[in-house]
Design a protein around this motif. Sequence first.
Motif, short mmCIF file in Angstrom:
data_model
loop_
_atom_site.label_atom_id
_atom_site.label_comp_id
_atom_site.label_asym_id
_atom_site.label_seq_id
_atom_site.Cartn_x
_atom_site.Cartn_y
_atom_site.Cartn_z
N ALA A 147 0.83 -1.21 0.00
CA ALA A 147 0.00 0.00 0.00
C ALA A 147 0.86 1.25 0.00
N ILE A 148 1.98 1.21 0.72
CA ILE A 148 2.90 2.35 0.72
C ILE A 148 3.46 2.58 -0.67
N VAL A 149 3.89 1.51 -1.34
CA VAL A 149 4.45 1.64 -2.69
C VAL A 149 3.46 2.30 -3.62
N LEU A 150 2.21 1.85 -3.59
CA LEU A 150 1.20 2.40 -4.49
C LEU A 150 0.84 3.83 -4.12
N ARG A 151 0.70 4.09 -2.84
CA ARG A 151 0.31 5.43 -2.41
C ARG A 151 1.40 6.47 -2.72
N LEU A 152 2.66 6.04 -2.66
CA LEU A 152 3.74 6.98 -2.93
C LEU A 152 3.70 7.53 -4.36
N GLN A 153 3.08 6.77 -5.25
CA GLN A 153 2.99 7.26 -6.63
C GLN A 153 2.18 8.55 -6.72
N THR A 154 1.28 8.78 -5.78
CA THR A 154 0.46 9.99 -5.84
C THR A 154 1.21 11.23 -5.39
N VAL A 155 2.33 11.06 -4.69
CA VAL A 155 3.09 12.23 -4.25
C VAL A 155 3.57 13.02 -5.46
N VAL A 156 4.00 12.31 -6.51
CA VAL A 156 4.41 12.99 -7.75
C VAL A 156 3.19 13.29 -8.62
N ALA A 157 2.31 12.31 -8.77
CA ALA A 157 1.20 12.46 -9.72
C ALA A 157 0.15 13.47 -9.26
N ARG A 158 -0.05 13.63 -7.93
CA ARG A 158 -1.13 14.48 -7.45
C ARG A 158 -0.72 15.54 -6.45
N GLU A 159 0.54 15.55 -6.01
CA GLU A 159 0.97 16.57 -5.05
C GLU A 159 2.09 17.45 -5.59
N ASP A 209 12.74 18.59 0.02
CA ASP A 209 12.25 18.54 1.40
C ASP A 209 10.75 18.26 1.44
N ARG A 210 10.01 18.89 0.51
CA ARG A 210 8.55 18.67 0.49
C ARG A 210 8.22 17.23 0.15
N ALA A 211 8.88 16.66 -0.86
CA ALA A 211 8.58 15.28 -1.26
C ALA A 211 9.02 14.28 -0.18
N THR A 212 10.15 14.55 0.45
CA THR A 212 10.60 13.67 1.52
C THR A 212 9.63 13.69 2.69
N GLY A 213 9.12 14.87 3.01
CA GLY A 213 8.10 14.96 4.07
C GLY A 213 6.84 14.21 3.70
N ALA A 214 6.47 14.25 2.42
CA ALA A 214 5.28 13.51 1.98
C ALA A 214 5.49 12.00 2.10
N VAL A 215 6.69 11.52 1.79
CA VAL A 215 6.98 10.10 1.94
C VAL A 215 6.81 9.68 3.39
N ARG A 216 7.34 10.45 4.32
CA ARG A 216 7.21 10.13 5.74
C ARG A 216 5.74 10.11 6.17
N ARG A 217 4.96 11.06 5.66
CA ARG A 217 3.54 11.13 6.00
C ARG A 217 2.79 9.91 5.50
N VAL A 218 3.05 9.52 4.24
CA VAL A 218 2.37 8.37 3.66
C VAL A 218 2.71 7.09 4.42
N VAL A 219 3.99 6.92 4.74
CA VAL A 219 4.40 5.71 5.47
C VAL A 219 3.67 5.62 6.81
N ARG A 220 3.67 6.69 7.55
CA ARG A 220 3.02 6.66 8.87
C ARG A 220 1.51 6.44 8.73
N ALA A 221 0.91 7.06 7.73
CA ALA A 221 -0.54 6.93 7.56
C ALA A 221 -0.93 5.51 7.17
N GLU A 222 -0.19 4.89 6.27
CA GLU A 222 -0.52 3.53 5.86
C GLU A 222 -0.29 2.54 7.01
N CYS A 223 0.72 2.78 7.82
CA CYS A 223 0.92 1.92 8.99
C CYS A 223 -0.23 2.08 9.99
N ALA A 224 -0.69 3.31 10.15
CA ALA A 224 -1.84 3.53 11.05
C ALA A 224 -3.09 2.88 10.48
N ALA A 225 -3.28 2.97 9.15
CA ALA A 225 -4.45 2.36 8.53
C ALA A 225 -4.45 0.84 8.68
#
Length: 438
Positions: free
Chosen positions: A229-241, A283-299
């Motif tokens: 889920a992390i791998v797939l969600r990370l694709q949106t950081v570039v595609a949608r953020e 810095d922005r993209a790296t912060g987004a990676v950290r956010r996605v990882v934590r969110a998917e682990c919480a989910a």
Amino acid sequence: MTPTAVDTAPVLAGVPDVLRPAVELYLDVHRYPELSGAEERTAGRLADRLGASGYRVTTGVGGHGVVGLLRNGPGPVVLLRTELDALPVRERTGLPYASDVVAPGGDGQPVPVMHACGHDMHLACAAGAAALLSRSAGHWSGTVMVVGQPAEETLTGARAMLDDGLYTRFAPPDVVLAQHTVPLPAGMVAHAAGPVLAGSAMLQVIVHGRGGHAGAPHLTVDPVVTAAAIVLRLQTVVARETSPADQVVITVGSLHAGTRGNVVPDHATLDISVRAFTQESLDRATGAVRRVVRAECAASDCPAEPVISTVSRSHPTQADHGTAAAVLRAHERAFGPQRVAVWPPSLATEDFPLYGPAGASLHGVEGIRTAYWMLGSVGPKQWAEAPGDSAAAKLAALPPNHAPEFRPDPRLTVPAGITALTSAALAHLDPPGIPEGR
């Protein structure tokens, strides 16, 4: 050429005199590559060549780093940087001097080793330029400093050398110059109008699950599913953020979990690369990676917070405008404008920026100027045989850096690399007889 510029013509006329030893060094280092941090033999070969050219040589700087100094009167200090290390790649070039070296990798297991990025070529060209500048010392004034850097591929070597006093034990430079082989026709150089290379952040993520039997998944927390889920969600950081005008790349280069198909593992490990052309975007993209990882682990209701470690960071490679322009003019004089191409920014990365303003907080020296250009390395036969009817099609088909088939043509690349480094250095050294502090 200004009245205070070095006359490069008589210096560059000596390239044939230093060519054979430089090519021999290239063939030798290519055949016997060494991994990052283990470059003892390679460092020794460079140190021997610099010593034979009259440089005062120091080894063991920041690991296996080599520093050669040639003081030749008053004037600027010009640093020529080359790398020493190779990659854990099995060579498939079929060359008579191909590497068959196998060495312990990072985990202690044996891995094949190859100079798949051209560092052996950079080293040979730097040694040749060093010899040429020494032989022609009557034509210039100043100090030439040749640095053989270990561990560039792990982005740790520049920092290690600076931490070991590169700019305090030796001379702090006015200008730092470097070049890098690319699959352009050999005999050419290429310059970027803006950023040359991207900055990067390498992250390692450990996702904690709860292991168990594959037949009772409801009693587990499957870290493989979370990692997917992390791998797939990370694709949106570039595609949608990320703005389409902002070049950012996020790659999950490694995902390891489990040992057998009937066991749910208790953790998964991901290695993630983030690359961008500005520090802000990085810095922005790296912060987004950290956010996605934590969110998917919480989910996934993971039993523990993920561990997110920064393995390495690098700054974007952005040359000083005036220095890069001076090198470009020097190359146009040395090669002719038709052999000087435009280089589009590349999302490859380097630790080279630490030698300049990006590393000022590390080395404490302000005002260092840098320039970095690309060196064509593809021989005419390989270029002609590459599929495609256009230069763009051929470039897309040729083996890139880090590929097992990457093979610079030494007959054309070595003399071009020596010429490029020497002419760039002379553009920033003084002619003889210029008063100090002019």
